[in-house]
Design a protein around this motif. Structure first.
Motif, mmCIF file in Angstrom:
data_model
loop_
_atom_site.group_PDB
_atom_site.id
_atom_site.type_symbol
_atom_site.label_atom_id
_atom_site.label_comp_id
_atom_site.label_asym_id
_atom_site.label_seq_id
_atom_site.Cartn_x
_atom_site.Cartn_y
_atom_site.Cartn_z
ATOM 1 N N LYS A 174 -18.141 -52.600 58.612
ATOM 2 C CA LYS A 174 -17.480 -53.901 58.675
ATOM 3 C C LYS A 174 -17.196 -54.386 57.254
ATOM 4 O O LYS A 174 -18.072 -54.348 56.397
ATOM 5 C CB LYS A 174 -18.360 -54.910 59.409
ATOM 6 N N HIS A 175 -15.968 -54.818 57.038
ATOM 7 C CA HIS A 175 -15.577 -55.349 55.735
ATOM 8 C C HIS A 175 -15.137 -56.786 55.909
ATOM 9 O O HIS A 175 -14.324 -57.102 56.773
ATOM 10 C CB HIS A 175 -14.431 -54.527 55.137
ATOM 11 N N PHE A 176 -15.676 -57.645 55.097
ATOM 12 C CA PHE A 176 -15.319 -59.055 55.125
ATOM 13 C C PHE A 176 -14.743 -59.430 53.770
ATOM 14 O O PHE A 176 -15.079 -58.836 52.749
ATOM 15 C CB PHE A 176 -16.553 -59.920 55.417
ATOM 16 N N GLU A 181 -21.036 -59.643 48.032
ATOM 17 C CA GLU A 181 -21.683 -58.742 47.091
ATOM 18 C C GLU A 181 -21.396 -57.343 47.612
ATOM 19 O O GLU A 181 -21.805 -57.007 48.715
ATOM 20 C CB GLU A 181 -23.189 -58.993 47.042
ATOM 21 N N ASP A 182 -20.678 -56.542 46.858
ATOM 22 C CA ASP A 182 -20.154 -55.245 47.298
ATOM 23 C C ASP A 182 -21.158 -54.414 48.080
ATOM 24 O O ASP A 182 -22.070 -53.831 47.520
ATOM 25 C CB ASP A 182 -19.656 -54.426 46.107
ATOM 26 N N GLY A 183 -20.964 -54.350 49.408
ATOM 27 C CA GLY A 183 -21.777 -53.518 50.274
ATOM 28 C C GLY A 183 -23.217 -53.957 50.429
ATOM 29 O O GLY A 183 -24.004 -53.270 51.067
ATOM 30 N N LEU A 199 -27.247 -59.893 55.077
ATOM 31 C CA LEU A 199 -27.322 -58.564 54.489
ATOM 32 C C LEU A 199 -26.512 -57.550 55.288
ATOM 33 O O LEU A 199 -26.371 -57.660 56.500
ATOM 34 C CB LEU A 199 -28.780 -58.106 54.414
ATOM 35 N N SER A 200 -25.989 -56.567 54.575
ATOM 36 C CA SER A 200 -25.270 -55.465 55.205
ATOM 37 C C SER A 200 -26.262 -54.667 56.024
ATOM 38 O O SER A 200 -27.420 -54.588 55.661
ATOM 39 C CB SER A 200 -24.656 -54.598 54.114
ATOM 40 N N PRO A 201 -25.937 -54.135 57.165
ATOM 41 C CA PRO A 201 -24.650 -53.727 57.739
ATOM 42 C C PRO A 201 -24.040 -54.769 58.666
ATOM 43 O O PRO A 201 -23.184 -54.425 59.471
ATOM 44 C CB PRO A 201 -24.995 -52.457 58.485
#
Length: 81
Positions: free
Chosen positions: A33-35, A55-57, A72-74
């Protein structure tokens, strides 16, 4: 029988290999997922919000109206609207 200890043996979590000639389909991983800043999102716990920073990834800073949260990612519980 005193002195016997039973222990469950497990393998470490290794991914399975899929051969190209296999009749079974390899599981398809969902795309990451990209925001982007300004995206409207919904979160399972916090509700509706707007992305303030990325914050990149690693994480996304989201304004949910009453508070700002660093997700936090994911991003499993957050979806883009």
């Amino acid at each position: 029988m005193p002195g016997r200890i039973l222990v469950t043996m497990t393998k470490p979590g290794a991914s399975k290999r899929y051969l190209p000639t296999s009749p079974f389909k390899a599981p398809v991983a969902p795309p990451p997922k990209h925001f982007t800043v300004g995206d409207q999102v919904t979160h399972d716990m916090y509700g509706l919000g707007r992305v303030l920073g990325i914050e990149d990834g690693i994480a996304a800073l989201v304004d949910f109206g009453s508070r700002q949260e660093r997700i936090l990612s994911p991003y499993n519980k957050m979806t883009k609207l």
